[in-house]
Design an enzyme around this catalytic site. Structure first.
Site, PDB file in Angstrom:
ATOM      1  N   ASP A  25       0.832  -1.211   0.000  1.00 42.71           N
ATOM      2  CA  ASP A  25       0.000   0.000   0.000  1.00 42.71           C
ATOM      3  C   ASP A  25       0.866   1.260   0.000  1.00 42.71           C
ATOM      4  O   ASP A  25       1.980   1.256   0.513  1.00 42.71           O
ATOM      5  CB  ASP A  25      -0.914  -0.030   1.235  1.00 42.71           C
ATOM      6  CG  ASP A  25      -2.090   0.921   1.101  1.00 42.71           C
ATOM      7  OD1 ASP A  25      -2.351   1.414  -0.018  1.00 42.71           O
ATOM      8  OD2 ASP A  25      -2.745   1.187   2.128  1.00 42.71           O
ATOM      9  N   ARG A  29       0.141   7.758  -2.615  1.00 47.14           N
ATOM     10  CA  ARG A  29       0.737   8.818  -1.790  1.00 47.14           C
ATOM     11  C   ARG A  29       2.179   9.078  -2.201  1.00 47.14           C
ATOM     12  O   ARG A  29       2.647  10.217  -2.214  1.00 47.14           O
ATOM     13  CB  ARG A  29       0.668   8.421  -0.302  1.00 47.14           C
ATOM     14  CG  ARG A  29      -0.674   8.759   0.337  1.00 47.14           C
ATOM     15  CD  ARG A  29      -0.895   7.993   1.608  1.00 47.14           C
ATOM     16  NE  ARG A  29      -1.290   6.609   1.309  1.00 47.14           N
ATOM     17  CZ  ARG A  29      -1.381   5.656   2.214  1.00 47.14           C
ATOM     18  NH1 ARG A  29      -1.064   5.902   3.470  1.00 47.14           N
ATOM     19  NH2 ARG A  29      -1.780   4.448   1.865  1.00 47.14           N
ATOM     20  N   HIS A  42       2.354   3.414  -8.981  1.00 46.01           N
ATOM     21  CA  HIS A  42       2.150   1.979  -9.229  1.00 46.01           C
ATOM     22  C   HIS A  42       3.337   1.406 -10.010  1.00 46.01           C
ATOM     23  O   HIS A  42       3.798   0.305  -9.733  1.00 46.01           O
ATOM     24  CB  HIS A  42       0.860   1.749 -10.005  1.00 46.01           C
ATOM     25  CG  HIS A  42      -0.374   2.152  -9.243  1.00 46.01           C
ATOM     26  ND1 HIS A  42      -0.556   1.826  -7.921  1.00 46.01           N
ATOM     27  CD2 HIS A  42      -1.475   2.862  -9.607  1.00 46.01           C
ATOM     28  CE1 HIS A  42      -1.728   2.313  -7.510  1.00 46.01           C
ATOM     29  NE2 HIS A  42      -2.295   2.947  -8.517  1.00 46.01           N
ATOM     30  N   ASN A  73     -10.977  -2.483  -5.441  1.00 50.47           N
ATOM     31  CA  ASN A  73     -10.183  -1.580  -6.294  1.00 50.47           C
ATOM     32  C   ASN A  73     -10.799  -1.388  -7.686  1.00 50.47           C
ATOM     33  O   ASN A  73     -10.460  -0.444  -8.398  1.00 50.47           O
ATOM     34  CB  ASN A  73      -8.735  -2.080  -6.441  1.00 50.47           C
ATOM     35  CG  ASN A  73      -7.900  -1.942  -5.179  1.00 50.47           C
ATOM     36  OD1 ASN A  73      -6.954  -2.711  -4.954  1.00 50.47           O
ATOM     37  ND2 ASN A  73      -8.220  -0.962  -4.333  1.00 50.47           N
TER      38      ASN A  73
HETATM   39  C1  IPE Z   1      -5.556  -2.702  -0.163  1.00 53.06           C
HETATM   40  O1  IPE Z   1      -5.191  -1.371  -0.305  1.00 53.06           O
HETATM   41  C2  IPE Z   1      -5.506  -3.426  -1.490  1.00 53.06           C
HETATM   42  C3  IPE Z   1      -4.187  -3.610  -2.069  1.00 53.06           C
HETATM   43  C4  IPE Z   1      -3.058  -3.288  -1.520  1.00 53.06           C
HETATM   44  C5  IPE Z   1      -4.173  -4.241  -3.357  1.00 53.06           C
HETATM   45  P1  IPE Z   1      -6.267  -0.216  -0.520  1.00 53.06           P
HETATM   46  O2  IPE Z   1      -5.497   1.041  -0.652  1.00 53.06           O
HETATM   47  O3  IPE Z   1      -7.175  -0.580  -1.620  1.00 53.06           O
HETATM   48  O4  IPE Z   1      -7.083  -0.269   0.844  1.00 53.06           O
HETATM   49  P2  IPE Z   1      -7.876   0.877   1.607  1.00 53.06           P
HETATM   50  O5  IPE Z   1      -8.845   1.461   0.633  1.00 53.06           O
HETATM   51  O6  IPE Z   1      -6.858   1.881   2.050  1.00 53.06           O
HETATM   52  O7  IPE Z   1      -8.504   0.184   2.763  1.00 53.06           O
HETATM   53  C1  IPE Z   2      -1.499   0.264  -3.345  1.00 52.66           C
HETATM   54  O1  IPE Z   2      -1.337   1.653  -3.395  1.00 52.66           O
HETATM   55  C2  IPE Z   2      -1.755  -0.343  -4.703  1.00 52.66           C
HETATM   56  C3  IPE Z   2      -3.149  -0.772  -4.892  1.00 52.66           C
HETATM   57  C4  IPE Z   2      -4.098  -0.734  -4.012  1.00 52.66           C
HETATM   58  C5  IPE Z   2      -3.490  -1.305  -6.194  1.00 52.66           C
HETATM   59  P1  IPE Z   2      -2.562   2.656  -3.390  1.00 52.66           P
HETATM   60  O2  IPE Z   2      -2.960   2.915  -4.805  1.00 52.66           O
HETATM   61  O3  IPE Z   2      -3.650   2.160  -2.531  1.00 52.66           O
HETATM   62  O4  IPE Z   2      -1.870   3.935  -2.774  1.00 52.66           O
HETATM   63  P2  IPE Z   2      -2.481   4.939  -1.686  1.00 52.66           P
HETATM   64  O5  IPE Z   2      -2.978   4.092  -0.559  1.00 52.66           O
HETATM   65  O6  IPE Z   2      -3.555   5.686  -2.363  1.00 52.66           O
HETATM   66  O7  IPE Z   2      -1.323   5.792  -1.301  1.00 52.66           O
HETATM   67 MG    MG Z   3      -4.074   2.401  -0.565  1.00 51.57          MG
END
Ligand code: IPE
Ligand code: IPE
Ligand code: MG
Length: 248
Positions: A25, A29, A42, A73
């Site tokens: 995660d 950010r 990503h 997602n």
């Molecule tokens: C969890 O992260 C899913 C993955 C890392 C693939 P998210 O960013 O989707 O989760 P929330 O929305 O912060 O709970």
């Molecule tokens: C994790 O990073 C990757 C996926 C959930 C696919 P995020 O895209 O959730 O990144 P943040 O949480 O918005 O920083």
């Molecule tokens: Mg996230």
């Protein structure tokens, strides 16, 4: 300490987590901090995936499960979903050969029917190509949601009851777990979540019952080999009780 010194310490300590699961995660950010679009984060996160796979293998982890894309997602903007799918395809095409050579067996877990045919084919090809790899199992959780997994298992058992091949009283934890995606691997010993979020986000709800949790403040694109080793070292200091009292 260098990452190789950390690895040395891990080996001295002895207990290696057999199954490590990671909620990767913080990509968005990481990109925002740099004034770039989320996709940029990503893409950078892919490098961390490579590092984590290699480091887990070097530490002697038997199973590594990476949460790459959740069933929730899909609700992100179309452009971000497409970018994630394209990166996934890129990853499996690029890593296929090396993972095979390293003896890493790739599996995909999740509702893959929701993926486009091209993404699905790319995933199927890395699964076929790496089948039987003896060194480590790499589970990619894609379009994965734990509640969906549990409901699907319940539905399957209900079908068998309706067919008359199963009695409700025969359903126990073992039989239930056999219907889940992770039936053939041990439950995770260690769950790592990056970016400081202290929640499960619908990941492996059944299998995490007694897993040790480790939350790292580091955003996923910055999470490297040494961070994984530090998480394992932290795990090695834990006392796992499984609800029991340890003999003193
Ligand atoms: C969890 O992260 C899913 C993955 C890392 C693939 P998210 O960013 O989707 O989760 P929330 O929305 O912060 O709970
Ligand atoms: C994790 O990073 C990757 C996926 C959930 C696919 P995020 O895209 O959730 O990144 P943040 O949480 O918005 O920083
Ligand atoms: Mg996230």
């Amino acid at each position: 300490m260098s990452s190789e010194q950390l690895l040395h310490q891990i080996r001295l300590n002895g207990t290696i987590p057999r199954h490590v699961a990671i909620i990767m995660d913080g990509n968005g950010r990481w990109a925002r901090e740099r004034g770039r679009p989320r996709e940029f984060g990503h893409r950078a996160g892919m490098t961390s995936v490579r590092a984590a796979v290699e480091a887990a293998g070097d530490a002697g982890v038997e199973v590594l499960t990476l949460f790459a894309f959740s069933s929730e997602n899909w609700q992100r903007p179309q452009g971000e979903v497409s970018a994630l799918m394209a990166l996934l395809e890129l990853y499996v095409r690029r890593e296929r050969k090396e993972l095979k050579e390293k003896g890493i067996e790739v599996r995909a877990v999740g509702d893959l029917h929701r993926l486009g045919p091209r993404t699905r084919a790319a995933i199927q090809s890395i699964v076929d190509h790496t089948r039987g790899g003896p060194k480590m199992r790499l589970n990619l959780a894609i379009s994965y949601g734990a509640r969906d997994e549990i409901v699907t298992a319940a539905r399957r058992l209900a079908e068998r009851v309706r067919e008359g091949t199963l009695m409700p009283g025969e359903i126990d934890e073992e039989l239930f777990a056999e219907q889940l995606y992770f039936a053939d691997v041990p439950d995770p010993d260690l769950l790592i979540r990056t970016s400081g979020e202290m929640r499960i986000s619908n990941f492996m709800l059944w299998q995490l019952a007694y897993t040790e949790m480790y939350v790292s403040p580091v955003l996923w694109p910055d999470f490297g080999r040494e961070h994984l080793f530090r998480a394992i070292l932290d795990f090695q200091q834990r006392e796992r009780r499984f609800g029991r009292v340890l003999a003193s």
